[in-house]
Design an enzyme around this catalytic site. Structure first.
Site, PDB file in Angstrom:
ATOM      1  N   HIS A   1      -0.967  -2.730   6.624  1.00 14.52           N
ATOM      2  CA  HIS A   1       0.204  -1.845   6.551  1.00 14.52           C
ATOM      3  C   HIS A   1       1.348  -2.320   7.436  1.00 14.52           C
ATOM      4  CE1 HIS A   1      -2.115   1.908   4.857  1.00 14.52           C
ATOM      5  NE2 HIS A   1      -2.482   0.772   4.290  1.00 14.52           N
TER       6      HIS A   1
ATOM      7  N   HIS B   1      -3.450  -4.351   3.345  1.00 13.15           N
ATOM      8  CA  HIS B   1      -4.409  -3.579   4.152  1.00 13.15           C
ATOM      9  C   HIS B   1      -3.933  -3.260   5.564  1.00 13.15           C
ATOM     10  CE1 HIS B   1      -8.090  -1.968   5.908  1.00 13.15           C
ATOM     11  NE2 HIS B   1      -8.063  -2.922   6.819  1.00 13.15           N
TER      12      HIS B   1
ATOM     13  N   GLU C   1      -4.374   2.147  -2.863  1.00 11.82           N
ATOM     14  CA  GLU C   1      -5.606   2.660  -2.235  1.00 11.82           C
ATOM     15  C   GLU C   1      -5.388   3.851  -1.305  1.00 11.82           C
ATOM     16  OE1 GLU C   1      -7.662   0.408   0.719  1.00 11.82           O
ATOM     17  OE2 GLU C   1      -5.878   0.215   1.949  1.00 11.82           O
ATOM     18  N   ASN C   2      -4.136   4.087  -0.871  1.00 12.41           N
ATOM     19  CA  ASN C   2      -3.866   5.181   0.067  1.00 12.41           C
ATOM     20  C   ASN C   2      -2.984   6.273  -0.535  1.00 12.41           C
ATOM     21  OD1 ASN C   2      -3.455   2.373   1.954  1.00 12.41           O
ATOM     22  ND2 ASN C   2      -5.068   3.823   2.557  1.00 12.41           N
TER      23      ASN C   2
ATOM     24  N   HIS D   1      -7.070  -8.147   0.049  1.00 15.39           N
ATOM     25  CA  HIS D   1      -7.016  -6.970   0.910  1.00 15.39           C
ATOM     26  C   HIS D   1      -7.914  -7.227   2.119  1.00 15.39           C
ATOM     27  CE1 HIS D   1      -5.964  -2.726   1.283  1.00 15.39           C
ATOM     28  NE2 HIS D   1      -7.163  -2.544   1.796  1.00 15.39           N
TER      29      HIS D   1
ATOM     30  N   ASN E   1     -10.491  -1.128   0.596  1.00 15.42           N
ATOM     31  CA  ASN E   1     -11.604  -0.408   1.206  1.00 15.42           C
ATOM     32  C   ASN E   1     -11.532   1.099   0.930  1.00 15.42           C
ATOM     33  OD1 ASN E   1      -9.278  -0.922   2.962  1.00 15.42           O
ATOM     34  ND2 ASN E   1     -10.333   0.380   4.439  1.00 15.42           N
ATOM     35  N   HIS E   2     -10.331   1.617   0.655  1.00 16.48           N
ATOM     36  CA  HIS E   2     -10.201   3.056   0.363  1.00 16.48           C
ATOM     37  C   HIS E   2     -10.334   3.390  -1.127  1.00 16.48           C
ATOM     38  CE1 HIS E   2      -9.391   4.413   4.393  1.00 16.48           C
ATOM     39  NE2 HIS E   2      -8.461   3.481   4.541  1.00 16.48           N
TER      40      HIS E   2
ATOM     41  N   ASP F   1       0.810  -1.230   0.000  1.00 12.52           N
ATOM     42  CA  ASP F   1       0.000   0.000   0.000  1.00 12.52           C
ATOM     43  C   ASP F   1       0.847   1.285   0.000  1.00 12.52           C
ATOM     44  OD1 ASP F   1      -1.518  -2.246   0.831  1.00 12.52           O
ATOM     45  OD2 ASP F   1      -2.984  -0.977   1.864  1.00 12.52           O
TER      46      ASP F   1
HETATM   47 FE   LIG Z   1      -4.018   0.476   2.818  1.00 11.28          FE
HETATM   48 FE   LIG Z   2      -7.179  -0.978   3.219  1.00 11.33          FE
END
Ligand SMILES: [Fe+2]
Ligand SMILES: [Fe+2]
Length: 267
Positions: free
Chosen positions: A178, A176, A39-40, A151, A67-68, A8
């Protein structure tokens, strides 16, 4: 075949270390394909069209999400136009974008990337296991390398997916949390697995965000806006090497020979 997956990418520190290091890593380690979770990448929350293009231009072949994926409104319209930007496949049918990409790597090998999201301690979306079955069934027979980004929050759901897909795909990697786990290995039927690759960004905070704001939130429980952390910028990756001479797995795909954790830091 050698494939790099980048965990990520968080905010501008995460994007900068990829920009700074990726070309050398690809050249030195003779990487054929680069996949990253993005995603981040927009200040920790989501991804914008401009940032997706920026990351793809750095030499990333496919971006996965989580999810992001939906945090930035402008990405909804963009997703159907950029097939190399994935979001988890098991969000409701009809959502923008796709969770599966099929392409050809620079060594000429056809590959597929599948993005799934877990449901334990996360949003109650569709079953990622049955979705994996139906998405894998769509992949053409001449695709040799199949990669899955699972994820998810819990170690158990990610390892269960690894075992569920062992012998059907080349790799299942978790994202996810991290936080990198030390359990990378190749499952008996040739699927490379790690519970979590970890993140690419600043490690001087709490999973990429500024520690003062996070600690305050734990103390007072009030709504808060979090900023990206600073300090100790790392790029956490895995390098998957395929066993090109070995018999293919039960789905006719390449088996993994090895999976190696790689961590790069800003000098
Ligand atoms: Fe993430
Ligand atoms: Fe995530």
């Amino acid at each position: 075949m050698r494939v790099l997956f980048i965990g990520d990418i968080v905010g501008s520190p995460g994007r900068q270390i990829v920009q700074h290091r990726l070309a050398d890593i690809v050249a030195q380690r003779q990487i054929d394909l680069v996949i990253a979770n993005g995603e981040n990448s927009a200040s920790g929350f989501g991804i914008t069209p401009r940032l997706a293009q920026e990351l793809l231009n750095m030499g990333i072949d496919v971006l996965t999400g989580g999810n992001h994926s939906w945090d930035r409104r402008e990405i909804l319209e963009y997703m159907p136009h950029e097939s190399r930007l994935l979001r988890p496949a098991n969000f409701p049918d009809g959502n923008p974008g796709s969770g599966l990409y099929v392409g050809t790597a620079k060594n000429g090998v056809k590959y597929a990337v599948l993005n799934l999201q877990g449901r334990v301690f996360m949003a109650s979306i569709d079953d990622p296991f049955r979705k994996a079955d139906s998405e894998l069934a769509k992949i053409p027979a001449d695709v040799a390398f199949v990669f899955v980004d699972m994820h998810a929050e819990t170690t158990s759901e990610k390892l269960a997916m690894g075992w569920y897909l062992d012998g059907r795909v080349t790799a299942v990697v978790g994202t996810h949390t991290h936080v990198t786990t030390a359990d990378e290995h190749v499952l008996p039927e040739g699927t490379a697995f790690i519970t979590d690759v970890g993140m690419t960004g600043p490690h001087g905070g709490v999973i990429g965000m500024d520690r003062q704001g996070i600690i305050r939130k734990f103390l007072d429980g009030l709504p808060a806006r979090f900023e990206v952390a600073s300090g100790d910028v790392q790029m956490n990756c895995v390098l998957i090497e395929t066993a090109d001479e070995a018999p293919r797995n039960s789905a006719g795909r390449l088996r993994a020979r090895s999976i190696e954790r790689l961590r790069f830091c800003i000098d």
